[in-house]
Structures are given as structure tokens and as C-alpha cells.
Write an enzyme that holds these catalytic residues in place. Structure first.
Site, PDB file in Angstrom:
ATOM      1  CB  SER A  10      37.450  58.950  26.159  1.00 40.81           C
ATOM      2  OG  SER A  10      36.973  59.613  24.887  1.00 40.81           O
ATOM      3  CE1 TYR A  35      37.144  54.493  23.187  1.00 34.20           C
ATOM      4  CE2 TYR A  35      36.035  56.424  22.771  1.00 34.20           C
ATOM      5  CZ  TYR A  35      37.380  55.718  23.134  1.00 34.20           C
ATOM      6  OH  TYR A  35      38.395  56.264  23.618  1.00 34.20           O
TER       7      TYR A  35
END
Length: 244
Positions: free
Chosen positions: A131, A144
Site C-alpha cells: 500500500s 496499519y
């Protein structure tokens, strides 16, 4: 000549499902792994692929899954996700633990288990979907982003450890993609999830899948180390045109 085999984790929806379709179209036999067996089996039937239940956070599930795979040419580490958006001072340790278990240890387990088969194939390829959060930071995202940074470091280390061996290593680094990701992050709150993408046109799962299939179909001497793709309107992990 038999088809090359591609294993995709988190294949029941979103980027995983789109990747399965793209790789099947590119000529791979796809082996699909995820927790939602009903969706997996329907997709496998559509693609003439193979479906096995898989929970990457469970070592026994990973071992049972890999036992059913005689050979592997491409592994797409796609399973992952986020939970919550709390600041560090309000961090939920259960959320952090889940994110590290799925994103980091899940990638470790699958890669470790299938690397011998990938190398034995003579032309293996590990593709990990991380990501933009693996390379950027944003407020409320420490759980995250820290997990994704760790996943990226794990993945990139493979490039050095297996240099000279018949296996390629590619990191796919998407920006904002509209899938079930945000709804899952907010415990099914679709209204809150929709606000994440308000005002911009985000990437779709198909956009990311096309890039994965492109990487997987390059000549075996070509290694695309990392590919960053973002919506035109997104600058980095936190800023888009709507913020200006």
C-alpha cells in the site's frame, strides 16, 4: 505445455478477485485462497480454477492450503486489511495485533511455505500487494502503516536474499482503491467508508489487477521491483486535490 500456476490470497473479493480474473485471462491456472468458501468456489468455477479455504493468520490453515498445491509459479500476497483509525494515544491493541498478524505474518507464512515450490519451478515470482501506507504515514493510521511498512520491508528483503535464484520479487503499491477495504476497516459502516473516496475518482480493483498481471507476464529476466499506482487526484498517502 501445461499452464503456469498462480496462487492468490484474499481472492474472494476486491483486488484478489480481480487479480484472479486477470491472471486467468493471461493464461494462468489460478489457485484461490480466502476464508469465504462460497464466494471462492463460485469464482473458481467461473475461471476453471481451484479454490481452497485459507486464513493466512492461522498457521495450520496455511499448511493445509499449501499441501494441496503441487506446483507454484506465481504467488500474489494480497490478503490483508486495516481495522480502526484511532490515534496512537487511543490505540486498540486487538486491532494492531490483527493487522500485524494478517498483513505481516500472513505474508511471511505464505511466502515461506511456497518459496521452495516457486524456486523449483525455475521461474518463480512473488508479488506482494502492500500500500502507499507502506511508504507514507497519516494521522490515525499508525497500526496499519506500521504493519504495511513491515510487510514491505519483509518483501523487499527477499530481493537480496534470493538474488541469482530463479525467482522474481515485485511489490505493488496502490494508493486509494475503492473496494470493501474501508467498510471492513470501519466495521461495516458503509456511509463512513464512502466518505473516504468523496470528491475524487479512486482506483478500482481492476486497475490494480491489470498492473499485477502486467508484472506477472514480463519476460523472466525482467524484474519490476516496485510499482506505485495512485488516482490522478492523489498526491501521497494523505493529500488529494480535495484537500487543497
Amino acid at each position: 505445455m501445461s499452464k503456469r500456476t498462480a496462487v492468490i490470497t484474499g481472492a474472494s473479493a476486491g483486488i484478489g478477485e480481480a487479480t484472479a480474473r486477470a491472471l486467468a485471462e493471461a493464461g494462468f491456472h489460478v489457485v484461490l485462497g480466502a476464508r469465504r468458501q462460497d464466494r471462492l468456489e463460485k469464482l473458481a468455477a467461473d475461471l476453471s480454477g481451484t479454490a481452497h479455504v485459507l486464513d493466512v493468520s492461522d498457521p495450520a490453515s496455511v499448511a493445509a492450503f499449501v499441501q494441496q498445491i503441487p506446483e507454484c509459479h506465481v504467488l500474489v500476497n494480497n490478503a490483508g486489511g486495516a481495522r480502526g483509525l484511532e490515534r496512537v494515544v487511543d490505540a486498540d491493541e486487538d486491532h494492531w495485533r490483527w493487522m500485524w498478524e494478517v498483513n505481516v505474518l500472513g505474508t511471511l507464512r505464505m511466502t515461506k511455505a511456497l518459496l521452495p515450490k516457486l524456486i523449483a519451478s525455475g521461474d518463480g515470482h512473488v508479488i506482494s500487494v502492500t500500500s502507499i501506507a507502506a511508504h507514507e504515514l497519516y494521522e490515525g493510521g499508525a497500526g496499519y502503516t506500521s504493519a504495511k511498512h513491515a510487510q514491505s520491508a519483509l518483501h523487499r528483503t527477499l530481493r537480496a536474499e534470493h538474488l541469482g535464484e530463479p525467482v522474481r520479487i515485485t511489490e505493488i503499491i496502490p494508493g486509494m482503491v475503492e473496494t470493501e477495504f474501508s467498510a471492513n476497516r470501519f466495521d461495516g459502516d458503509t456511509e463512513r467508508a464512502a466518505k473516504v473516496y468523496q470528491g475524487i475518482t479512486p482506483l478500482t480493483a481492476d486497475d490494480v489487477a491489470e498492473v499485477i498481471a502486467f508484472a506477472a507476464t514480463r519476460p523472466s529476466h525482467v524484474n519490476l521491483d516496485s510499482i506505485v499506482l495512485k488516482p490522478r487526484a492523489q498526491l501521497d498517502g494523505t493529500r488529494s486535490h480535495r484537500d487543497s
